[in-house]
Motif scaffolding. Structure first.
Motif, mmCIF file in Angstrom:
data_model
loop_
_atom_site.group_PDB
_atom_site.id
_atom_site.type_symbol
_atom_site.label_atom_id
_atom_site.label_comp_id
_atom_site.label_asym_id
_atom_site.label_seq_id
_atom_site.Cartn_x
_atom_site.Cartn_y
_atom_site.Cartn_z
ATOM 1 N N ALA A 102 -45.870 24.144 -31.849
ATOM 2 C CA ALA A 102 -44.702 24.668 -32.558
ATOM 3 C C ALA A 102 -45.121 25.722 -33.569
ATOM 4 O O ALA A 102 -44.438 26.751 -33.745
ATOM 5 C CB ALA A 102 -43.957 23.529 -33.256
ATOM 6 N N SER A 103 -46.256 25.483 -34.251
ATOM 7 C CA SER A 103 -46.777 26.467 -35.196
ATOM 8 C C SER A 103 -47.115 27.772 -34.486
ATOM 9 O O SER A 103 -46.806 28.859 -34.979
ATOM 10 C CB SER A 103 -48.018 25.916 -35.896
ATOM 11 N N SER A 145 -42.556 35.343 -34.440
ATOM 12 C CA SER A 145 -42.331 36.257 -35.553
ATOM 13 C C SER A 145 -43.007 37.598 -35.302
ATOM 14 O O SER A 145 -42.434 38.665 -35.573
ATOM 15 C CB SER A 145 -42.855 35.638 -36.853
ATOM 16 N N ARG A 176 -45.840 28.889 -31.629
ATOM 17 C CA ARG A 176 -44.601 29.559 -31.200
ATOM 18 C C ARG A 176 -43.941 30.288 -32.362
ATOM 19 O O ARG A 176 -43.414 31.398 -32.210
ATOM 20 C CB ARG A 176 -43.645 28.538 -30.582
ATOM 21 N N GLU A 177 -43.968 29.670 -33.540
ATOM 22 C CA GLU A 177 -43.361 30.300 -34.711
ATOM 23 C C GLU A 177 -44.107 31.577 -35.095
ATOM 24 O O GLU A 177 -43.494 32.622 -35.346
ATOM 25 C CB GLU A 177 -43.357 29.321 -35.886
#
Length: 265
Positions: free
Chosen positions: A238-239, A246, A241-242
């Motif tokens: 998840a980190s 961005s 993907r974030e």
């Protein structure tokens, strides 16, 4: 021993492998291991350390793979706690003590996003098909040996881009970017299909007949296969993907700004 999947945006790095001048992805990874006290005093790398391979300056990766003797608590998310934002671990696997991330790789796949709105997809596919199979690619690399490889290549149109995939057990130095340049030259009409046969011939090419390299930025090390299963660390993924989502938004906005300049002049 544990193997880790590492994704990174290669824009700010001089490549994956450590070198005397310039920051590399490997420098960032080993600095993180020092901060986590995984590397003992005087050690350059942890025991058993190896990586799937090097990538050139500016090249990114989804599944670069590193393996070493790691403590049980060193999850991908723990590793991310000391890595810079543009380098993210996202999966791991327990591997045998004799595992070697370079030599045990069964295949590697690269993807290149070639912006070529006027290129003929039919010709691009024809070049990829001609390059596929067992060939000596000595005219598409600076290496002097290890140039014979069994390759699977493809090229497909996606809007204004040709997405070129290359899969092999390993690649000679600089091969993928030169192969992309060859595909582009034929697909845009600068070269004929006969030139591809000349590139694959035993005689060396030199001077203006040589094939240069496409820029590194659009190239991604997409996968490395080993025949082992990696467990995704959901929080680490998840980190990643974030972070990369961005960066995609920032790059898209800048692309629109440059389009306004190009269209307005």
């Amino acid at each position: 021993m544990r193997a880790y999947r590492i994704a990174y945006d290669g824009t700010a790095y001089r490549g994956f492998q450590r070198q005397p001048h310039g920051e590399t992805v490997e420098d960032a990874l080993l600095d993180a291991l020092r901060s986590l006290d995984v590397l003992e005093a005087g050690e350059d790398t942890p025991p058993g350390y190896a990586a799937a391979g090097r990538t050139d300056a500016g090249v990114s990766a989804l599944a670069q793979t590193v393996a070493f003797e790691a403590p049980d608590w060193l999850t991908p998310r723990a590793l991310n706690g000391e890595l810079p934002a543009d380098v993210r671990a996202w999966a791991s696997a327990e591997v045998p003590r004799e595992f070697h991330a370079t030599h045990d790789a069964r295949s590697r796949t690269y993807a290149y996003h070639l912006h070529a709105p006027k290129a003929a997809e039919r010709l691009a596919r024809a070049v990829a098909e001609r390059l596929s199979g067992e060939h000596d690619f000595h005219n598409l690399t600076s290496d002097d040996d290890g140039t014979s490889r069994h390759l699977r290549a493809s090229a497909t149109r996606e809007g204004s881009f040709l997405t070129c995939h290359f899969r092999a057990g390993g690649f000679p130095r600089g091969f993928v970017r030169r192969a992309v340049r060859l595909i582009e030259a034929v697909a845009t009409g600068d070269r004929s299909m006969k030139f591809v046969d000349r590139v694959l011939a035993p005689e060396p090419l030199a001077g203006p007949d040589g094939v240069g390299a496409a820029p590194p930025g659009p190239l991604v090390l997409l996968s490395v296969t080993y025949g082992i299963g990696f467990a995704v660390d959901e929080r680490a993924a998840a980190s990643a993907r974030e972070v990369f989502g961005s960066r995609r938004a920032t790059a898209s906005a800048r692309s629109r700004a440059m389009g306004m300049l190009a269209d307005g002049v």
